[in-house]
Every structure is written in structure tokens, then in C-alpha cells.
Design a protein around this motif. Sequence first.
Motif, mmCIF file in Angstrom:
data_model
loop_
_atom_site.group_PDB
_atom_site.id
_atom_site.type_symbol
_atom_site.label_atom_id
_atom_site.label_comp_id
_atom_site.label_asym_id
_atom_site.label_seq_id
_atom_site.Cartn_x
_atom_site.Cartn_y
_atom_site.Cartn_z
ATOM 1 N N GLN A 1 0.838 -1.284 -0.063
ATOM 2 C CA GLN A 1 -0.008 0.141 -0.179
ATOM 3 C C GLN A 1 1.149 1.137 0.185
ATOM 4 O OE1 GLN A 1 -2.350 -0.155 3.254
ATOM 5 N NE2 GLN A 1 -3.618 2.686 2.742
ATOM 6 N N ASP A 2 1.412 1.631 0.586
ATOM 7 C CA ASP A 2 2.710 2.677 1.020
ATOM 8 C C ASP A 2 4.262 2.324 -0.071
ATOM 9 O OD1 ASP A 2 1.941 3.797 3.147
ATOM 10 O OD2 ASP A 2 2.397 2.244 4.392
ATOM 11 N N SER A 3 4.327 2.476 -1.233
ATOM 12 C CA SER A 3 5.107 3.172 -2.156
ATOM 13 C C SER A 3 6.843 3.362 -1.692
ATOM 14 C CB SER A 3 4.261 3.580 -3.406
ATOM 15 O OG SER A 3 3.699 3.292 -4.045
ATOM 16 N N ILE A 4 7.571 2.487 -1.438
ATOM 17 C CA ILE A 4 8.633 2.414 -0.897
ATOM 18 C C ILE A 4 9.450 2.798 -1.681
ATOM 19 C CG2 ILE A 4 10.534 1.474 0.701
ATOM 20 C CD1 ILE A 4 7.455 1.239 1.616
ATOM 21 N N LEU A 5 10.017 4.113 -1.809
ATOM 22 C CA LEU A 5 10.524 4.807 -2.910
ATOM 23 C C LEU A 5 11.776 5.356 -2.276
ATOM 24 C CD1 LEU A 5 8.265 5.575 -5.664
ATOM 25 C CD2 LEU A 5 9.404 3.381 -5.765
ATOM 26 N N PHE A 6 12.699 5.403 -3.383
ATOM 27 C CA PHE A 6 14.337 4.969 -3.259
ATOM 28 C C PHE A 6 14.716 7.327 -3.511
ATOM 29 C CE2 PHE A 6 14.034 0.794 -2.006
ATOM 30 C CZ PHE A 6 14.332 1.312 -0.513
ATOM 31 N N ASN A 7 15.743 7.538 -2.741
ATOM 32 C CA ASN A 7 15.647 8.658 -2.319
ATOM 33 C C ASN A 7 16.510 8.819 -4.554
ATOM 34 O OD1 ASN A 7 16.310 11.892 -3.372
ATOM 35 N ND2 ASN A 7 17.283 12.678 -1.564
#
Length: 608
Positions: free
Chosen positions: A450-456
Amino acid sequence: MNYFKKILRFAGPYRKYGYLNIFFNVLYALFSALSYAALIPMLNVLFDKTKQINEAPKFEGIGKLKDYFEGYMNYQVTQFSGEDPMKGLLLAVGLILTLFFFKNVFNYLAMYYITFLRNGVLKDIRNKMYEKIVDLPISYFSEKRKGDVIARITSDVLEIQHSFLSILELIVREPLTILFTIIVMFLISVKLTIFVFIFIPIAGMLISRIGKSLKRKSDKVQKEQGEFLSIVEETLGGLRVIKAFNSESKFYNTFKNSTTRFFKFSNSLLNRQNLSSPISEFLGIVVFGVLLWYGGRMVLVENDLDPASFITYMGLAFNILTPAKAISKASYGVKKGNAAAERVLEVLESENPIKDMEGALEKTDFSSGIEFKDTSFKYEEDYVLKNFNLKVEKGQTVALVGQSGSGKSTVANLITRFYDVNKGEIAIDGTNIKNITKKSLRGMMGLVTQDSILFNDSVKNNIALGKENATMAEIIEAAKVANAHDFIMELPHGYDTNIGDGGNKLSGGQKQRLSIARAVLKNPPIMILDEATSALDTESERLVQDALENMMKNRTSIVIAHRLSTIQNADSIVVMGKGEILEQGTHEELMQSAKNYKKLVEMQSITS
């Protein structure tokens, strides 16, 4: 010392720098003592005590080393200067300058090599801690605050470098400096040196009493630092909510209370620590004053010592003060370092209960299906899954629905082995997943949450996380399947655009489609979707749903759904409640039975 030994193990790969440091420290300590001893011939020239010696003296044993040294120096002065005392003085000054020059060269070389050891150990401890952090189970971080873990890998590791590793500099150099200095002092006057050492144990006992509470105080400081770092981490993560609820002052007060406690603990610790230096210096001066009185008496009254030797002796005695103070300071450093090392080693020595069993299978293919057999699981006291039985055939899409807290997401956590079951087992192709290596198990699965875990990082690198050494063509193809290619091309730098911390430069739907592209690129046989569309608006949901359907073709999928409209085409829908299966079937079958599922559908129809 037990912590010190454990930390010292990290110095193994850098032992050659340690040996070089010891070698140059030995030379430094030797030249430090000799540079003061060289004052005797210079003072003899100044006091006109230099005897004219035209024949080199003979060495008559260690007991007469001082006489031999003075005689030899007088012989060299006589040979060099003849009747001109200024030439003799020039020789003595040149000798002193040479000895001091080499003493400082060796000091620099010793510090130069220890730098590689200190920074190497610092790097390796941090690397080991990070490796441990990513290896530990998710449950570990639900028990510990993230800010506290950050404090351990930053300030606590740095404290180890400042305290424990500083001792490595002192452990050879300072004791040897004291040892060589004492040897020269004994050679000058045994009687005076014995008198000095009556006072040293008394001074040492007084200094040691100050440091007893330092470890406890240091531990409080480091724990409080972890506390306010946790508050900062939570504040940055929840800034929108804090502002929306006008809670800035509440969080500020919480942070202020933590920093006030840190202020008090730090003051107490530093004041206790700072007390060591003036006390040790004052006690040293007391010993120095007594030495002046007793030594002066030996020169003026008893004539047991010549003035040049006495002045040199006083210089040597003063030379002991600096390393003695450094050793005293280091002992306080050990107590501070102990507290930091304890916190670092607590992470490094934490056991991961979820580990590969001996002889675990490297499984790469998926042939028949997944089965939950009498599975029970609890996070704390109460079971959230109770005797759960479910079979998912290869190629099937099985949806899990139910109220919040019914155990749906727990199923996803268990099949990926983020947690291990308490009872029963989960099998893939008939093999218990505990008998499959974690890497190969997770290699067969794609996860969209549900929480889109994306990185910088760039769009390209976020998608490429799904497959090592992925080509640009593969990344673009995955983005197209996920309905993400069009919006990516509209970004300022396309696939090279940086998406910001957590992907905050993108909308919710765009972030979710990137998450799906990442899973598509991985191309796993099993797909787990944990409420992948629940946080999206209608238009985004349609795009994401299309992307999900594209991705699930020819795959085995477990879909945890909040919006029931998204799972009507599933091969089987499992309705859960309080960790148990309430009913199971296709959408049509469950609607006809008119039980729990139908009520859920009607409730959503009304609310929508």
C-alpha cells in the motif's frame, strides 16, 4: 575490557599499521628520554663543569652508565672545541636539536600509521552494523526506535573511535615514554627517583576515584541522544500530519524535554570528566614541588648531585607529567567508550531468529502451489492467525478480504518470511519455506505494498532495484507494463529524473506504478499485492489496476484487498475475520451465499 577486546577484533585487517605505529612509538619514547638527557653536556658547558678529556672513556657496566655518558660527551666536546667553550656549546645544542627533530618525526609517523587503523576500524564497524541492520528481522525495529539505531551507527561508533581507539595511540607510546624517562632518571639519581615514586601511587588512587561513575553517566547521554534522534526522524516522516493538526508545539515540547535531559546528563558527564585533568595536573605539580625541595637539598646541602644533572632530572620529571595525564584521560575515555561499545555490540550481537537452516534448499523454480497448513502466528500475546489453512494453486489469483485486524497482511508477512510462524507450516511445492534459503524464497516473489517504498534516486534506479544488471530496454518494457512509461517521459529528465526522498516529487498513483514496474522487472512466479490500490484516487486506481492485471497474467498471485471491486475476477476469494477463514469461493458464489462477503460488498457500495 571485554568490550575493548571485542572491538579490537576489528583491528585485525589493519594490524600492519598497528605494528608500524608501535615501532615508531618505541623510537619516539626513546628519543624523548634521550633529548632530555642531552641537556647535561650543554649545562655542563654553561656552568663551566666540562672536564678536559683527551681519551675516550671505557664502559664499566650499567651502574656507571651516567658517568660513562658524561665522560663520553666531555671527550667529544674536548675533541670538537678544544679551549673554545662556544664550540662545545654549539655541539651540545646541535645534539639536542637533532634528538628533538627525530623525536617529532617518529611521533608524526606513529600518528600517521595509527590513523589508517582507527579510520579503518570505524569504517568496518559501520559496515558491519549496516549489514546487521538489513539482516535483522522487521520485528527487531518494531521494538526499537529508528532514531536510537541511527544514534548507534553514528555517534556511538564515533565515540568508540574517540575513546577506545585513542587508547591504541597511548597504549605503547605513553607507557614507554614514562619507562625510558624513569630509566634515565634512575641513572642520574637512584635516591631521588625512589623518593618521587612514593608519591605517584597516592596521586593515582585519587585520580581513579573520579572516574567510577563515568560509564553510567555516559550511557544515559547516549540513550537520550537516541531518543531525540527518534523524535526528529518521526517529525520528518509525519510533518504533514503535525502541521495539519497544529501539533508543532506539542512535538517541540517533547523534543525540548529530551534535549533538556541530554543537556543535564552531558553537563554532569563532562564536568566529571573535566575534573580529571586539573586534579592530575595539580597532583603532578605537588610531586614536582616536593621534588624541587628534596633534590635542591641534595645539591645544596648533601652535595650528592651536581646542578646540571639536577636541572636535567627536573626536565625528565616534567616529561613524565604529559604522558601520565594522557593515560589518566584515556582511562576516562575507556569508561565512556564502554557505554558506546555496549550499545554497538548489542546490535552486532543480536541474533536473527529468522535464518537459513543448515542444508537449506536453493529453490529457483515454482511448479505446483503454496499451502498454509494449520498455521498460527502472534506478534505479541494474542494470536492474529489461528489454525489457518489455505491452498493456492500455481497460476491462481487468490484474494484475501476482511476487516482491519483480520490477519490479511500477516499472511503476506509470513509467506515472505519477514516473520516465522509459531505453529504449523507454510509450504511451496510441498517444501516447508523454512527449508528454503531466504534469498531464493524471496527471489521467487514480487511485493507491491500500500505504501510505495521508493528511494531518493533516479526513476531508472528505483525500477532497476527489481533486477540486477537490468538493461535500459528491460526497464522501459517493465514501465510500459506498469502504465508508467508515459508519465516518466514527461518528467524533466525522463528515466534519469531524481524522484526525491521517498518519491515525494511524484503523485500517489505514479509512485505505485513505479513500484509495480519494479516488481514486473523482477519477473517472479509469485506476486503478493498488499492493498496496492487502497490509497489511490479513482483515475489512478484504474491505471494501477490495469497495470496490476498486466503484471498478474500467468502468475500465481495473493492479493490482499481493501477495495472489493478490484478482486471480483479472482479465482478464489478468502473472507477473513479474527485470524480465521470465515468463507471462501468465487465472487458469484460468495454473493449467492449472502454472508460476510456480501455484507462487505454492500457496505462498500453504500459508502462509495
